[in-house]
Design a protein around this motif. Structure first.
Motif, short mmCIF file in Angstrom:
data_model
loop_
_atom_site.label_atom_id
_atom_site.label_comp_id
_atom_site.label_asym_id
_atom_site.label_seq_id
_atom_site.Cartn_x
_atom_site.Cartn_y
_atom_site.Cartn_z
N UNK A 210 7.65 11.91 -0.68
CA UNK A 210 8.24 12.78 -1.69
C UNK A 210 9.60 13.29 -1.23
N UNK A 211 9.76 13.49 0.09
CA UNK A 211 11.03 13.96 0.63
C UNK A 211 12.12 12.91 0.43
N UNK A 212 11.74 11.63 0.57
CA UNK A 212 12.70 10.54 0.37
C UNK A 212 13.21 10.54 -1.05
N UNK A 213 12.32 10.78 -2.00
CA UNK A 213 12.71 10.81 -3.40
C UNK A 213 13.68 11.96 -3.69
N UNK B 165 -7.12 1.17 11.02
CA UNK B 165 -6.87 2.35 11.84
C UNK B 165 -5.43 2.85 11.69
N UNK B 166 -4.62 2.08 10.95
CA UNK B 166 -3.22 2.47 10.75
C UNK B 166 -3.08 3.29 9.47
N UNK B 167 -2.41 4.42 9.57
CA UNK B 167 -2.22 5.29 8.41
C UNK B 167 -0.99 4.87 7.62
N UNK B 168 -1.02 5.19 6.34
CA UNK B 168 0.15 4.98 5.50
C UNK B 168 1.15 6.10 5.71
N UNK B 169 2.32 5.97 5.13
CA UNK B 169 3.33 7.01 5.26
C UNK B 169 2.81 8.33 4.72
N UNK B 170 3.26 9.41 5.34
CA UNK B 170 2.81 10.73 4.93
C UNK B 170 3.30 11.05 3.52
N UNK C 147 1.04 15.19 -6.41
CA UNK C 147 0.16 15.90 -5.49
C UNK C 147 -0.07 15.00 -4.28
N UNK C 148 -1.07 15.29 -3.52
CA UNK C 148 -1.39 14.46 -2.36
C UNK C 148 -2.48 13.46 -2.74
N UNK C 149 -2.61 12.41 -1.93
CA UNK C 149 -3.63 11.41 -2.16
C UNK C 149 -4.07 10.88 -0.81
N UNK C 150 -5.36 10.68 -0.64
CA UNK C 150 -5.91 10.14 0.60
C UNK C 150 -5.64 8.64 0.67
N UNK C 151 -5.41 8.17 1.89
CA UNK C 151 -5.16 6.73 2.08
C UNK C 151 -6.36 5.90 1.62
N UNK C 152 -7.55 6.46 1.75
CA UNK C 152 -8.76 5.73 1.37
C UNK C 152 -8.74 5.38 -0.13
N UNK D 139 0.82 -1.20 0.00
CA UNK D 139 0.00 0.00 0.00
C UNK D 139 0.87 1.26 0.00
N UNK D 140 1.94 1.28 0.78
CA UNK D 140 2.84 2.44 0.80
C UNK D 140 3.53 2.63 -0.54
N UNK D 141 3.91 1.52 -1.16
CA UNK D 141 4.55 1.62 -2.48
C UNK D 141 3.55 2.12 -3.52
N UNK D 142 2.31 1.69 -3.42
CA UNK D 142 1.27 2.18 -4.31
C UNK D 142 1.07 3.68 -4.13
N UNK D 143 1.12 4.13 -2.90
CA UNK D 143 0.95 5.56 -2.63
C UNK D 143 2.10 6.35 -3.24
N UNK D 144 3.31 5.81 -3.13
CA UNK D 144 4.46 6.49 -3.70
C UNK D 144 4.35 6.54 -5.22
N UNK D 145 3.92 5.44 -5.83
CA UNK D 145 3.73 5.42 -7.28
C UNK D 145 2.66 6.42 -7.71
#
Length: 215
Positions: free
Chosen positions: A188-191, A178-183, A153-158, A140-146
């Motif tokens: 983006x800062x890691x990249x 109830x656990x959030x993904x990485x901010x 831009x930003x994207x909601x975890x949902x 899920x975190x990798x999907x968010x990064x992709x």
């Protein structure tokens, strides 16, 4: 003299051009000899000349086999001599290979890439437990990064959870998690951090080169 000039367009077609026209003429001459003994003597001499073009390989058995195959190919399979290897046939040489079956993947969310779908399929085969839970959140975190790389831009975890649920065929459900993904800013800062390190490394390398030149 001009009238006697020969142009390549008017000459005989070279079957294997890298060996040159003189080699082709030698093979044609060997084909024209009447006795098999003479043809075989010429064939061995031609093989020796062909091997001299790559002397480091001429005594390797597999390379010798290749030379004999090329000899028959350049003779259009018309040279009647005995070979230490199985003779190739024109039918096999002209046989077209079967077309490769390339994987046809048409993902709905192409910005995730095909590897994500493979990871999800693997996760679906795992038994429920901490390891599978850790894997699903990693996916899920990798999907968010992709998604952020594509959308910038930003994207909601949902949204990520919905896509993961859909891509897994409903087998991975984090919608009620109830656990959030990485901010987003953290991802983006890691990249940008790695890209800045690469730039700094290149700059440092240039400076070090200058310093070595100075002394």
């Amino acid at each position: 003299m001009i009238d006697n000039l020969e142009y390549n367009t008017e000459r005989e077609h070279l079957i294997i051009p890298e060996y040159g026209r003189h080699m082709q003429k030698m093979i044609n001459y060997a084909k024209s000899r009447e006795t098999k003994e003479e043809r075989e003597k010429l064939a061995k001499a031609i093989i020796s000349v062909m091997g001299n073009l790559q002397p480091h390989l001429r005594d390797v058995p597999d390379f010798q086999h290749k030379l004999w195959d090329q000899l028959f190919i350049m003779s259009n399979f018309e040279l009647d001599v005995d070979s230490p290897y199985e003779k190739p046939t024109k039918e096999i040489y002209e046989e077209r290979p079967e077309p490769l079956k390339y994987p046809q993947n048409f993902p709905k969310y192409r910005f995730y890439g095909n590897n994500i779908k493979t990871m999800i399929d693997v996760a679906n085969t795992w038994e429920e437990g901490e390891l599978k839970e850790a894997l699903t959140y990693t996916i899920a975190n990798h999907m968010k990064k992709c998604f952020l790389n594509w959308n910038k831009d930003t994207v909601e975890d949902a949204v990520i959870f919905d896509h993961l649920f859909e891509l897994s065929g409903g087998k991975i459900n984090l919608k009620d998690s109830k656990e959030d993904l990485s901010d987003s800013s953290s991802l983006m800062r890691t990249k940008s951090k790695y890209s800045n390190n690469n730039k700094k490394g290149g700059h440092h390398k240039k400076n070090s080169n200058r310093q070595r030149k100075r002394y």
